[in-house]
Design an enzyme around this catalytic site. Sequence first.
Site, PDB file in Angstrom:
ATOM      1  N   ASP A 133      48.194  80.991  29.871  1.00 11.68           N
ATOM      2  CA  ASP A 133      48.074  79.078  29.573  1.00 11.68           C
ATOM      3  C   ASP A 133      46.184  79.666  30.739  1.00 11.68           C
ATOM      4  OD1 ASP A 133      49.796  78.016  28.379  1.00 11.68           O
ATOM      5  OD2 ASP A 133      49.717  75.966  29.479  1.00 11.68           O
ATOM      6  N   HIS A 153      44.270  75.140  23.405  1.00 12.51           N
ATOM      7  CA  HIS A 153      45.329  74.414  24.705  1.00 12.51           C
ATOM      8  C   HIS A 153      43.979  72.872  25.228  1.00 12.51           C
ATOM      9  CE1 HIS A 153      47.792  74.349  28.382  1.00 12.51           C
ATOM     10  NE2 HIS A 153      46.683  74.754  29.143  1.00 12.51           N
ATOM     11  N   HIS A 168      49.769  81.926  34.486  1.00 11.93           N
ATOM     12  CA  HIS A 168      49.494  81.444  34.486  1.00 11.93           C
ATOM     13  C   HIS A 168      47.977  82.200  34.841  1.00 11.93           C
ATOM     14  CE1 HIS A 168      50.476  77.790  34.034  1.00 11.93           C
ATOM     15  NE2 HIS A 168      49.598  77.193  33.370  1.00 11.93           N
ATOM     16  N   HIS A 174      41.071  69.647  28.478  1.00 16.35           N
ATOM     17  CA  HIS A 174      42.525  70.598  29.511  1.00 16.35           C
ATOM     18  C   HIS A 174      41.996  69.094  30.056  1.00 16.35           C
ATOM     19  CE1 HIS A 174      45.058  72.385  32.664  1.00 16.35           C
ATOM     20  NE2 HIS A 174      45.494  73.185  31.228  1.00 16.35           N
TER      21      HIS A 174
END
Length: 249
Positions: free
Chosen positions: A62, A113, A209, A117
Site C-alpha cells: 500500500d 488506493h 507498507h 489517501h
Amino acid sequence: MRFFPTNTRARRLVVALAVVVVLTPLCGLGLWQLAGARTFQFYGGLVSSVETSAKVVALTFDDGPDPAGARRTLDELAAREVPATFYLTGHELAAHPELGRAVAEAGHEIGNHSFSHDRMVFVTPGRVADEVERTDELIRATGYRGPITFRPPNGKKLLVLPRYLDQHGRTTVMWDVEPNSYPEVDRSAEATARHVVDNARPGSIVLLHSMYQGRQASRDAIGPIVDRLRERGYRFVTVSELLAMGPPR
C-alpha cells in the site's frame, strides 16, 4: 435543593436527553468500527481472503510509489520472481510517474488506493467518483492494462464509497494479514516476517507498507517472507488471480 425534576414529563425529557448523550458517542464508535471492518460492508463485494485449498498467497503493498522504497521493493520481488499487487495513490503517481511505470513494466498488478489517501467515510458521491476515477486514469498512464481493484485508504468505508464501487462492478479489497499494525512487530524485519508466515493461510491477502523512508523493516522482511512461505509450499499470485480461485472468506 432538587436537581431532578418532579414533573413526570420533565423527568422523561431529562432521561431521554441523558440517553441521547450516552448513546451518541457509542453509535459513532460503532459506525467507525463498521467502517473499518475487514469482512463487512453495506454494499457490494468485499474480500479479505478467499476460500481455497491451494497454497496461494497474494502479497500487496500500500501507498506510494515513493522514491524512498519503491525501487528496493521492486528489486526484492524481482530477485525472487514474485508477482505482487501495488495499491498506489493518485497524488503520488502524479508526483512520480516513472515509479508507476516501473511497477507496471515489472509485470505487477496495480490497484487503486484513492487519489488523496483521505479516509473515505463521510464523503459525497462526487468526491468518491473524483478520487477513484482520477487515480484510474493515472494507473492507465503507467501502461498497466490489467484489472484495477480498489482498496480504501486505512481500510475505511461506510456507505457512499461501497455503493459507488458496487455500481461500477468493483470489489473492495481488504486483507487478513497485516504486521504493520502491531508496533512490537513493525519495528523488526524478523518479527514482521515471522508474523506473516505464522498467520498466512491458503487464500490470504497480505498487506505490507514498504515504500516510505521509515519502512526499512518491511523492505527487509520481503525476502524472508517469500523464502519461508515457499519452504511451506506456498506460491504467490496477484489479487485478481486470487479472486478467480475461490469465493471471499
